[in-house]
Design a protein around this motif. Structure first.
Motif, PDB file in Angstrom:
ATOM      1  N   PRO A   1       8.961   3.939  -5.883  1.00 18.56           N
ATOM      2  CA  PRO A   1       9.247   2.855  -4.563  1.00 18.56           C
ATOM      3  C   PRO A   1      10.298   2.469  -4.638  1.00 18.56           C
ATOM      4  CG  PRO A   1       7.830   2.535  -5.089  1.00 18.56           C
ATOM      5  CD  PRO A   1       7.779   3.320  -6.468  1.00 18.56           C
ATOM      6  N   SER A   2      11.041   2.296  -6.076  1.00 18.05           N
ATOM      7  CA  SER A   2      12.191   1.490  -5.951  1.00 18.05           C
ATOM      8  C   SER A   2      13.354   1.518  -6.694  1.00 18.05           C
ATOM      9  CB  SER A   2      11.877   0.364  -6.385  1.00 18.05           C
ATOM     10  OG  SER A   2      10.729  -1.009  -6.794  1.00 18.05           O
ATOM     11  N   ARG A   3      13.130   3.488  -6.883  1.00 18.69           N
ATOM     12  CA  ARG A   3      14.767   3.909  -7.226  1.00 18.69           C
ATOM     13  C   ARG A   3      14.982   5.607  -6.307  1.00 18.69           C
ATOM     14  NH1 ARG A   3      14.559   3.151 -13.671  1.00 18.69           N
ATOM     15  NH2 ARG A   3      14.921   0.532 -13.539  1.00 18.69           N
ATOM     16  N   GLU A   4      13.687   6.043  -5.881  1.00 17.20           N
ATOM     17  CA  GLU A   4      13.213   7.483  -5.400  1.00 17.20           C
ATOM     18  C   GLU A   4      13.418   7.311  -3.712  1.00 17.20           C
ATOM     19  OE1 GLU A   4      12.491  10.361  -8.063  1.00 17.20           O
ATOM     20  OE2 GLU A   4      10.480   8.947  -8.062  1.00 17.20           O
ATOM     21  N   ILE A   5      13.300   6.214  -3.447  1.00 16.79           N
ATOM     22  CA  ILE A   5      13.302   6.292  -1.257  1.00 16.79           C
ATOM     23  C   ILE A   5      14.341   4.450  -1.259  1.00 16.79           C
ATOM     24  CG2 ILE A   5      10.929   7.972  -1.609  1.00 16.79           C
ATOM     25  CD1 ILE A   5       9.805   4.556  -0.705  1.00 16.79           C
ATOM     26  N   GLU A   6      14.447   4.902  -0.377  1.00 19.23           N
ATOM     27  CA  GLU A   6      14.709   3.586   0.343  1.00 19.23           C
ATOM     28  C   GLU A   6      13.684   2.662   1.460  1.00 19.23           C
ATOM     29  OE1 GLU A   6      18.298   1.970   3.706  1.00 19.23           O
ATOM     30  OE2 GLU A   6      18.172   4.026   2.715  1.00 19.23           O
ATOM     31  N   ILE A   7      12.951   1.629   1.140  1.00 12.19           N
ATOM     32  CA  ILE A   7      12.104   0.712   2.293  1.00 12.19           C
ATOM     33  C   ILE A   7      13.678   0.005   3.523  1.00 12.19           C
ATOM     34  CG2 ILE A   7      10.135  -0.435   2.162  1.00 12.19           C
ATOM     35  CD1 ILE A   7       8.996   0.711  -0.202  1.00 12.19           C
ATOM     36  N   VAL A   8      12.927  -0.579   4.242  1.00 17.91           N
ATOM     37  CA  VAL A   8      13.769  -1.057   4.838  1.00 17.91           C
ATOM     38  C   VAL A   8      12.372  -1.687   5.854  1.00 17.91           C
ATOM     39  CG1 VAL A   8      15.769   0.183   5.030  1.00 17.91           C
ATOM     40  CG2 VAL A   8      13.767   0.625   6.817  1.00 17.91           C
ATOM     41  N   ILE A   9      12.823  -2.456   6.815  1.00 18.33           N
ATOM     42  CA  ILE A   9      12.172  -3.383   7.792  1.00 18.33           C
ATOM     43  C   ILE A   9      12.380  -3.468   8.983  1.00 18.33           C
ATOM     44  CG2 ILE A   9      11.300  -5.084   8.638  1.00 18.33           C
ATOM     45  CD1 ILE A   9      10.399  -4.506   5.187  1.00 18.33           C
ATOM     46  N   VAL A  10      11.422  -2.468  10.247  1.00 23.76           N
ATOM     47  CA  VAL A  10      11.554  -2.442  11.162  1.00 23.76           C
ATOM     48  C   VAL A  10      10.063  -3.072  11.666  1.00 23.76           C
ATOM     49  CG1 VAL A  10      11.100  -0.949  12.801  1.00 23.76           C
ATOM     50  CG2 VAL A  10      12.500  -0.903  11.089  1.00 23.76           C
TER      51      VAL A  10
ATOM     52  N   THR B   1      -0.920  -9.454  -7.548  1.00 25.90           N
ATOM     53  CA  THR B   1      -0.612  -8.563  -8.594  1.00 25.90           C
ATOM     54  C   THR B   1       0.296  -7.875  -8.200  1.00 25.90           C
ATOM     55  OG1 THR B   1      -1.714  -6.821  -8.156  1.00 25.90           O
ATOM     56  CG2 THR B   1      -2.762  -8.407  -9.699  1.00 25.90           C
ATOM     57  N   GLN B   2       0.723  -6.919  -6.388  1.00 22.10           N
ATOM     58  CA  GLN B   2       1.135  -5.822  -5.797  1.00 22.10           C
ATOM     59  C   GLN B   2       3.242  -6.986  -6.245  1.00 22.10           C
ATOM     60  OE1 GLN B   2       0.491  -1.946  -6.430  1.00 22.10           O
ATOM     61  NE2 GLN B   2      -1.215  -3.952  -7.354  1.00 22.10           N
ATOM     62  N   MET B   3       2.476  -8.282  -5.883  1.00 17.55           N
ATOM     63  CA  MET B   3       4.178  -8.791  -5.554  1.00 17.55           C
ATOM     64  C   MET B   3       4.992  -8.987  -6.975  1.00 17.55           C
ATOM     65  SD  MET B   3       1.928 -12.031  -2.838  1.00 17.55           S
ATOM     66  CE  MET B   3       1.590 -12.016  -2.042  1.00 17.55           C
ATOM     67  N   VAL B   4       3.788  -8.993  -8.141  1.00 18.51           N
ATOM     68  CA  VAL B   4       4.227  -8.547  -9.080  1.00 18.51           C
ATOM     69  C   VAL B   4       4.380  -7.835  -9.928  1.00 18.51           C
ATOM     70  CG1 VAL B   4       3.491  -9.461 -11.815  1.00 18.51           C
ATOM     71  CG2 VAL B   4       2.823 -11.046 -10.642  1.00 18.51           C
ATOM     72  N   ARG B   5       4.218  -7.072  -9.351  1.00 19.68           N
ATOM     73  CA  ARG B   5       4.723  -5.515  -9.831  1.00 19.68           C
ATOM     74  C   ARG B   5       6.322  -5.061  -9.090  1.00 19.68           C
ATOM     75  NH1 ARG B   5       0.481  -0.847  -8.158  1.00 19.68           N
ATOM     76  NH2 ARG B   5       2.132   1.475  -8.726  1.00 19.68           N
ATOM     77  N   TRP B   6       5.933  -5.654  -8.156  1.00 22.63           N
ATOM     78  CA  TRP B   6       7.164  -5.186  -7.281  1.00 22.63           C
ATOM     79  C   TRP B   6       8.728  -5.881  -7.822  1.00 22.63           C
ATOM     80  CZ3 TRP B   6       7.196  -0.553  -7.581  1.00 22.63           C
ATOM     81  CH2 TRP B   6       5.344   0.666  -7.566  1.00 22.63           C
ATOM     82  N   GLY B   7       8.092  -7.606  -8.502  1.00 16.16           N
ATOM     83  CA  GLY B   7       9.695  -7.593  -9.110  1.00 16.16           C
ATOM     84  C   GLY B   7       9.370  -9.232  -7.812  1.00 16.16           C
ATOM     85  N   GLN B   8       8.727  -9.338  -7.123  1.00 12.39           N
ATOM     86  CA  GLN B   8       8.423 -10.527  -6.298  1.00 12.39           C
ATOM     87  C   GLN B   8       8.574 -11.528  -6.161  1.00 12.39           C
ATOM     88  OE1 GLN B   8       5.891  -9.460  -2.079  1.00 12.39           O
ATOM     89  NE2 GLN B   8       7.493  -7.754  -1.825  1.00 12.39           N
TER      90      GLN B   8
ATOM     91  N   GLU C   1       1.087  -1.412  -0.194  1.00  7.72           N
ATOM     92  CA  GLU C   1      -0.110   0.221  -0.360  1.00  7.72           C
ATOM     93  C   GLU C   1       0.670   1.334  -0.541  1.00  7.72           C
ATOM     94  OE1 GLU C   1      -1.948  -1.389   3.550  1.00  7.72           O
ATOM     95  OE2 GLU C   1      -3.294  -2.800   2.414  1.00  7.72           O
ATOM     96  N   LEU C   2       2.049   0.884   0.413  1.00  7.00           N
ATOM     97  CA  LEU C   2       2.489   2.316   0.684  1.00  7.00           C
ATOM     98  C   LEU C   2       3.187   2.779  -0.808  1.00  7.00           C
ATOM     99  CD1 LEU C   2       4.469   4.410   1.949  1.00  7.00           C
ATOM    100  CD2 LEU C   2       5.986   2.507   2.888  1.00  7.00           C
ATOM    101  N   ARG C   3       3.719   1.598  -1.383  1.00  9.20           N
ATOM    102  CA  ARG C   3       4.538   1.429  -2.897  1.00  9.20           C
ATOM    103  C   ARG C   3       2.908   1.792  -3.693  1.00  9.20           C
ATOM    104  NH1 ARG C   3       8.896  -1.555  -4.434  1.00  9.20           N
ATOM    105  NH2 ARG C   3       9.886  -2.563  -3.383  1.00  9.20           N
ATOM    106  N   TYR C   4       2.031   1.038  -3.589  1.00  9.72           N
ATOM    107  CA  TYR C   4       0.558   1.901  -4.795  1.00  9.72           C
ATOM    108  C   TYR C   4       0.399   3.765  -4.367  1.00  9.72           C
ATOM    109  CZ  TYR C   4      -3.796   1.935  -6.920  1.00  9.72           C
ATOM    110  OH  TYR C   4      -4.415   1.904  -7.631  1.00  9.72           O
TER     111      TYR C   4
END
Length: 300
Positions: free
Chosen positions: A50-59, A206-213, A38-41
């Protein structure tokens, strides 16, 4: 407003990039969480990659407020009350909420292994009925005080009942003195909130596909679709005579207002379920959805 907040964020991201500064860092709870998708959407619809212009980390969610206050992250997407924790501490602002990005969208799931479900059908049915009764109890305004006190225990959230009450009412403090009442912010029971729509499963797919997972394939799509079992849900709740949708999937984002629909049992109202960018998701047209190249909203 997701669109205005996203536009402002995009301007900041470009300003930082032009100045040669490091990209902003946002936290989500898990790579395969709804929060990540949802953040990426939201960002993509606002013209941010969201894959290039920011960094996404897990917390982990309970640590997000501290990470924000310490400057280790610049923002995060998590379930409540962890957003409000930062607001109350004076170290964060709520930029937008999921209930505005995708109205009456799914949040948590209860899942069991297929082998266990097949071996213990009566236990599974009892579990689903218990969750049904619990959700109805949680949505009753008369129970908010008891619910907040229960969740305040250290074995659950460990945050004060007073901090939880705005979440339960949908009247949020956003930070800096701003407040907002969000319709259907806390919706554990109404509008078929617990029904396992296969269209929800396919949207996440579709989001898993869209973001290359994962790669898109008929087999992968079937695995996602068939993980949701409205047949088991209906069978478990049938003895209660509750209102249940007659369909297994729906076009997500098509309902712009609360709409009575045909159901098994009592009357049922669904929606609104719109995406903030006006797009719809038709689970019967997965290939068309995945073929979209320009996700950004039209500029005005």
């Amino acid at each position: 407003d997701p669109a205005r907040a996203g536009k402002a964020l995009g301007a900041l991201i470009r300003e930082r990039a032009n100045a040669g500064r490091d990209p902003l860092r946002f936290a989500v709870v898990h790579p395969h969480s709804g929060h990540n998708f949802e953040l990426r959407y939201w960002l993509a619809a606002c013209g941010i990659d969201p894959s290039r212009e920011i960094e996404i980390v897990i917390v982990p969610p309970p640590f997000m407020a501290d990470a924000l206050a310490a400057g280790r992250i610049d923002g995060y997407c998590a379930g409540e009350p962890w957003n409000s924790v930062s607001v109350v501490a004076g170290t964060g602002h709520i930029a937008t909420v999921k209930a505005a990005i995708w109205k009456t969208s799914p949040e948590k799931v209860v899942g069991v292994r297929k082998a266990w479900a097949e071996k213990h059908p009566e236990a599974l049915s009892a579990l689903l009925r218990a969750l049904h009764h619990a959700a109805r109890w949680c949505e009753d305004p008369a129970n908010r005080g008891e619910l907040a006190a229960l969740m305040a225990q250290p074995s659950f959230l460990g945050v004060s009942p007073a901090l939880q009450m705005p979440i339960l009412t949908g009247h949020l403090a956003l930070g800096g003195g701003a407040e907002l009442t969000v319709e259907d912010f806390f919706l554990p029971f109404g509008k078929a909130a617990n029904f396992p729509w296969k269209s929800h499963a396919l949207w996440f797919y579709t989001q898993m596909v869209r973001w290359g997972q994962i790669k898109h394939s008929a087999a992968h799509m079937a695995l996602a679709r068939d993980a949701y079992r409205p047949d088991l849900y209906r069978a478990a709740l049938k003895p209660l005579g509750v209102a249940l949708p007659g369909a297994n999937a729906k076009v997500e984002g098509a309902l712009t207002a609360a709409t009575p629909v045909g159901s098994a049992g009592a009357s049922l109202v669904l929606g609104p379920d719109g995406f903030f960018d006006g797009r719809i998701f038709d689970p019967d047209r997965i290939d068309d959805y995945l073929a979209i190249r320009d996700w950004a909203m039209p500029t005005s």
